[in-house]
Design a protein around this motif. Structure first.
Motif, PDB file in Angstrom:
ATOM      1  N   GLY A 303       0.818  -1.196   0.000  1.00  0.00           N
ATOM      2  CA  GLY A 303       0.000   0.000   0.000  1.00  0.00           C
ATOM      3  C   GLY A 303       0.855   1.249   0.000  1.00  0.00           C
ATOM      4  N   LEU A 304       0.194   2.363   0.172  1.00  0.00           N
ATOM      5  CA  LEU A 304       0.851   3.667   0.155  1.00  0.00           C
ATOM      6  C   LEU A 304       0.691   4.305   1.528  1.00  0.00           C
ATOM      7  CD1 LEU A 304       2.254   5.895  -1.558  1.00  0.00           C
ATOM      8  CD2 LEU A 304      -0.035   6.834  -1.934  1.00  0.00           C
ATOM      9  N   LEU A 305       1.827   4.604   2.154  1.00  0.00           N
ATOM     10  CA  LEU A 305       1.821   5.322   3.418  1.00  0.00           C
ATOM     11  C   LEU A 305       2.255   6.763   3.143  1.00  0.00           C
ATOM     12  CD1 LEU A 305       3.525   2.638   5.705  1.00  0.00           C
ATOM     13  CD2 LEU A 305       1.098   2.919   5.156  1.00  0.00           C
ATOM     14  N   TYR A 306       1.636   7.710   3.837  1.00  0.00           N
ATOM     15  CA  TYR A 306       1.962   9.100   3.567  1.00  0.00           C
ATOM     16  C   TYR A 306       1.702   9.974   4.788  1.00  0.00           C
ATOM     17  CZ  TYR A 306      -3.061   8.967   2.514  1.00  0.00           C
ATOM     18  OH  TYR A 306      -4.407   8.754   2.566  1.00  0.00           O
ATOM     19  N   ARG A 307       2.400  11.088   4.794  1.00  0.00           N
ATOM     20  CA  ARG A 307       2.184  12.146   5.783  1.00  0.00           C
ATOM     21  C   ARG A 307       2.437  13.463   5.067  1.00  0.00           C
ATOM     22  NH1 ARG A 307       5.367  13.084  11.567  1.00  0.00           N
ATOM     23  NH2 ARG A 307       4.146  14.915  12.207  1.00  0.00           N
ATOM     24  N   LEU A 308       1.355  14.145   4.749  1.00  0.00           N
ATOM     25  CA  LEU A 308       1.444  15.333   3.905  1.00  0.00           C
ATOM     26  C   LEU A 308       0.683  16.489   4.551  1.00  0.00           C
ATOM     27  CD1 LEU A 308       0.665  13.583   0.502  1.00  0.00           C
ATOM     28  CD2 LEU A 308       2.915  14.261   1.339  1.00  0.00           C
ATOM     29  N   PRO A 309       1.314  17.654   4.667  1.00  0.00           N
ATOM     30  CA  PRO A 309       0.615  18.817   5.241  1.00  0.00           C
ATOM     31  C   PRO A 309      -0.302  19.463   4.212  1.00  0.00           C
ATOM     32  CG  PRO A 309       2.837  19.435   4.631  1.00  0.00           C
ATOM     33  CD  PRO A 309       2.710  17.965   4.316  1.00  0.00           C
ATOM     34  N   GLU A 310      -1.354  20.085   4.697  1.00  0.00           N
ATOM     35  CA  GLU A 310      -2.240  20.879   3.840  1.00  0.00           C
ATOM     36  C   GLU A 310      -2.861  21.968   4.696  1.00  0.00           C
ATOM     37  OE1 GLU A 310      -6.438  18.455   4.091  1.00  0.00           O
ATOM     38  OE2 GLU A 310      -5.307  18.415   2.223  1.00  0.00           O
ATOM     39  N   PRO A 311      -3.409  23.010   4.097  1.00  0.00           N
ATOM     40  CA  PRO A 311      -3.914  24.152   4.885  1.00  0.00           C
ATOM     41  C   PRO A 311      -4.973  23.769   5.909  1.00  0.00           C
ATOM     42  CG  PRO A 311      -3.724  24.746   2.568  1.00  0.00           C
ATOM     43  CD  PRO A 311      -3.464  23.276   2.650  1.00  0.00           C
ATOM     44  N   GLU A 312      -5.816  22.800   5.591  1.00  0.00           N
ATOM     45  CA  GLU A 312      -6.923  22.477   6.485  1.00  0.00           C
ATOM     46  C   GLU A 312      -6.618  21.302   7.406  1.00  0.00           C
ATOM     47  OE1 GLU A 312     -10.344  21.906   4.107  1.00  0.00           O
ATOM     48  OE2 GLU A 312     -10.407  23.961   3.379  1.00  0.00           O
ATOM     49  N   GLY A 313      -5.393  20.845   7.448  1.00  0.00           N
ATOM     50  CA  GLY A 313      -5.044  19.726   8.326  1.00  0.00           C
ATOM     51  C   GLY A 313      -4.169  18.721   7.626  1.00  0.00           C
ATOM     52  N   GLN A 315      -2.744  15.335   6.077  1.00  0.00           N
ATOM     53  CA  GLN A 315      -3.174  14.080   5.460  1.00  0.00           C
ATOM     54  C   GLN A 315      -2.215  12.990   5.933  1.00  0.00           C
ATOM     55  OE1 GLN A 315      -5.761  13.463   3.613  1.00  0.00           O
ATOM     56  NE2 GLN A 315      -6.350  15.259   2.440  1.00  0.00           N
ATOM     57  N   ARG A 316      -2.755  11.975   6.592  1.00  0.00           N
ATOM     58  CA  ARG A 316      -1.900  10.937   7.146  1.00  0.00           C
ATOM     59  C   ARG A 316      -2.502   9.560   6.920  1.00  0.00           C
ATOM     60  NH1 ARG A 316       1.692  10.165  11.798  1.00  0.00           N
ATOM     61  NH2 ARG A 316       1.630  12.408  12.208  1.00  0.00           N
ATOM     62  N   GLN A 317      -1.669   8.658   6.466  1.00  0.00           N
ATOM     63  CA  GLN A 317      -2.025   7.249   6.380  1.00  0.00           C
ATOM     64  C   GLN A 317      -0.782   6.459   6.795  1.00  0.00           C
ATOM     65  OE1 GLN A 317      -4.481   5.395   6.208  1.00  0.00           O
ATOM     66  NE2 GLN A 317      -3.522   3.430   5.839  1.00  0.00           N
ATOM     67  N   ASP A 318      -0.775   5.975   8.018  1.00  0.00           N
ATOM     68  CA  ASP A 318       0.402   5.288   8.545  1.00  0.00           C
ATOM     69  C   ASP A 318       0.111   3.850   8.946  1.00  0.00           C
ATOM     70  OD1 ASP A 318      -1.160   5.792  10.725  1.00  0.00           O
ATOM     71  OD2 ASP A 318       0.323   6.993  11.811  1.00  0.00           O
ATOM     72  N   GLU A 319      -1.060   3.330   8.554  1.00  0.00           N
ATOM     73  CA  GLU A 319      -1.420   1.955   8.905  1.00  0.00           C
ATOM     74  C   GLU A 319      -1.645   1.124   7.645  1.00  0.00           C
ATOM     75  OE1 GLU A 319      -4.650   1.585  11.596  1.00  0.00           O
ATOM     76  OE2 GLU A 319      -3.808   2.958  13.094  1.00  0.00           O
ATOM     77  N   LEU A 320      -1.411  -0.169   7.787  1.00  0.00           N
ATOM     78  CA  LEU A 320      -1.619  -1.100   6.682  1.00  0.00           C
ATOM     79  C   LEU A 320      -2.253  -2.363   7.241  1.00  0.00           C
ATOM     80  CD1 LEU A 320      -1.086  -1.477   3.619  1.00  0.00           C
ATOM     81  CD2 LEU A 320       1.041  -2.628   4.249  1.00  0.00           C
ATOM     82  N   ALA A 321      -3.374  -2.793   6.656  1.00  0.00           N
ATOM     83  CA  ALA A 321      -4.058  -4.001   7.107  1.00  0.00           C
ATOM     84  C   ALA A 321      -3.357  -5.235   6.561  1.00  0.00           C
ATOM     85  CB  ALA A 321      -5.520  -3.978   6.655  1.00  0.00           C
ATOM     86  N   LEU A 322      -3.243  -6.268   7.404  1.00  0.00           N
ATOM     87  CA  LEU A 322      -2.645  -7.538   7.028  1.00  0.00           C
ATOM     88  C   LEU A 322      -3.680  -8.643   7.226  1.00  0.00           C
ATOM     89  CD1 LEU A 322       0.932  -7.206   8.615  1.00  0.00           C
ATOM     90  CD2 LEU A 322       0.146  -6.524   6.343  1.00  0.00           C
ATOM     91  N   PRO A 323      -3.452  -9.822   6.654  1.00  0.00           N
ATOM     92  CA  PRO A 323      -4.484 -10.872   6.687  1.00  0.00           C
ATOM     93  C   PRO A 323      -4.580 -11.646   7.995  1.00  0.00           C
ATOM     94  CG  PRO A 323      -2.592 -11.604   5.409  1.00  0.00           C
ATOM     95  CD  PRO A 323      -2.345 -10.165   5.742  1.00  0.00           C
ATOM     96  N   GLY A 324      -3.774 -11.337   9.008  1.00  0.00           N
ATOM     97  CA  GLY A 324      -3.864 -12.057  10.272  1.00  0.00           C
ATOM     98  C   GLY A 324      -3.138 -13.381  10.282  1.00  0.00           C
ATOM     99  N   VAL A 325      -2.179 -13.572   9.370  1.00  0.00           N
ATOM    100  CA  VAL A 325      -1.378 -14.797   9.335  1.00  0.00           C
ATOM    101  C   VAL A 325      -0.380 -14.764  10.492  1.00  0.00           C
ATOM    102  CG1 VAL A 325       0.278 -16.129   7.981  1.00  0.00           C
ATOM    103  CG2 VAL A 325      -1.637 -14.982   6.853  1.00  0.00           C
TER     104      VAL A 325
END
Length: 450
Positions: A303-313, A315-325
């Motif tokens: 997947g794509l992880l990101y941490r990006l600033p913007e005027p209104e707050g 943008q962060r995505q720092d989690e990735l779901a795995l299948p539970g193996v």
């Protein structure tokens, strides 16, 4: 009383003595290497405890067979372990959606809805109307979930392909289209990167019921045209537990520039959270896992992880779901074309929580004990511990929690002096068995022949 005249009574006395000795030699807190003090809230007699990640990592066995609960008298208590099913059953629902047009930031009344009240009750009719000149912006969408009776756990959206980039929206729920309650915020994404398309189209919902959902776009201010809207619900009688998270785990950098982590034991990892130290991070990643040996790596997710600033707050995505193996080693491969991660990152792992339910007895303090390589599971089925148990009752039980600030601590230092009292009890027990055997042989020799 003569033993020769009353051999049956002698046998009963000896058996009673041996049972008493066995009871004294039963499990006690000193048999376990670690302890955690517990605090109780509410009226028992049953108490529910969500096991923290520290317990999973400190136990000698992944299935927690070496877990026990002791009361203030050092007596083991009856308990059961409650786990989510290995594969969660979800039901998929196609739903209708209706555009919401407005210019104002706050929609106190949703356009496109007709509410009619009569003596027979309230009739809510969904009508999609053309936007007026004064309300030309499509601010969001209304989803009709009135046909779904079970708790809502996930939403999947799709939109026209010409709308790329990040999208942030807020989610609100209602049962009457008048009163709305917040279900938090969500982020969607669609990016083209290095001849690949990376998307984030799913939104986790809180697992509650609602007849209608309102999705209001905050960045950008105009919602894209939807092409798909699906809701996923969990059967009301099923059991689903939240995730528990580890402390940050440091990474080792391998020769191939991948990052690796070795977990204290094999765990069914459901989700990972990567600490993105700086702003302006856009990191495509691939996660693999394997057991404790040197076997082949198995791809678990990307997947794509990101941490990006913007005027209104941010943008962060720092989690990735795995299948539970179940894995003990994790590997993170980073596409360097996104700028990389720089220093070795810290990682948190999330596993599906395990709840422990125990029957209170005796006096506090109660203690959770674990760490015994010779232990066998003493857990009861939950239906045995609580006769007539139903999954809905779990949340109604009184609660127990680890005392604030407490950490897993050794109950006795490694290599401590032997428990002479325990050994003495076992010696007496063995001597009793020997005496019993000698008495049985004597009685058989003196028995009259027929």
């Amino acid at each position: 009383m003569s033993i020769n005249k009353h051999p049956g009574r002698a046998w009963l006395l000896l058996v009673g003595l041996l049972c008493s000795l066995v009871g004294q030699a039963a499990e006690r807190p000193g048999d376990y290497a670690w302890q955690l003090p517990l605090a109780l809230t509410g009226e028992g007699p049953w108490y529910r405890l969500e096991l923290p990640m520290a317990v999973h990592l400190a136990a000698d066995f992944a299935d927690l067979r070496d877990l026990r609960v002791f009361n203030g008298e050092g007596e083991p208590l009856a308990y059961a372990l409650v786990r989510s099913p290995a594969e969660e059953t979800l039901h998929e629902h196609e739903v209708r959606w209706f555009a919401l047009h407005a210019e104002a930031d706050d929609l106190t009344d949703s356009p496109g809805l007709r509410v009619q009240r009569s003596a027979r009750g309230t009739l809510i009719e969904l009508v999609e109307t053309a936007p007026s000149a004064q309300a030309s912006a499509r601010r969001g969408w209304l989803l009709d979930a009135s046909a779904v009776e079970d708790p809502l756990v996930r939403l999947e959206l799709d939109w026209s392909s010409d709308h790329e980039g990040f999208q942030r929206l807020r989610i609100e729920a209602s049962d009457d289209l008048r009163t709305w309650r917040s279900w938090g915020q969500a982020q969607l994404a669609r990016l083209s990167f290095a001849d690949e398309r990376i998307e984030r189209r799913q939104i986790d919902l809180p697992g509650r019921q609602a007849r209608y959902l309102r999705l209001m776009w905050e960045s950008p201010r105009e919602a894209p045209p939807l092409t798909v809207a699906r809701l996923f619900s969990r059967p009301a009688g099923s059991l689903s537990l939240p995730l528990v998270w580890s402390e940050p785990l440091p990474a080792d950098r391998a020769a191939d520039d991948s990052f690796r982590w070795k977990l204290p034991r094999t765990l069914p990892v459901q989700r990972i959270r990567l600490e993105l130290g700086q702003d302006n991070r856009l990191v495509p990643v691939r996660v693999s896992g394997r057991g404790g040996g040197q076997g082949r790596w198995r791809t678990l997710g990307s997947g794509l992880l990101y941490r990006l600033p913007e005027p209104e707050g941010e943008q962060r995505q720092d989690e990735l779901a795995l299948p539970g193996v179940a894995v003990q080693q994790l590997r993170l491969q980073v596409d360097a074309r996104g700028g990389g991660l720089g220093a070795a990152p810290f990682l948190r792992i999330g596993v599906r929580a395990t709840h422990l339910v125990f029957l209170g007895r005796g006096s506090p303090p109660y203690r959770l004990a674990l760490g015994n390589a010779d232990a066998v599971s003493a857990a009861l089925p939950l239906e045995t511990l609580i006769p007539g148990f139903r999954p809905q009752r779990l949340e109604q039980l009184a609660s127990a929690e680890v005392v604030a600030g407490a950490k897993v601590q050794a109950m006795s230092p490694p290599g401590s002096a032997p428990d002479w009292k325990r050994w003495g009890l076992w010696v007496v027990l063995l001597l009793g068995v020997a005496v019993l055997g000698l008495m049985a042989a004597s009685l058989l020799r003196r028995a009259p022949s027929h």
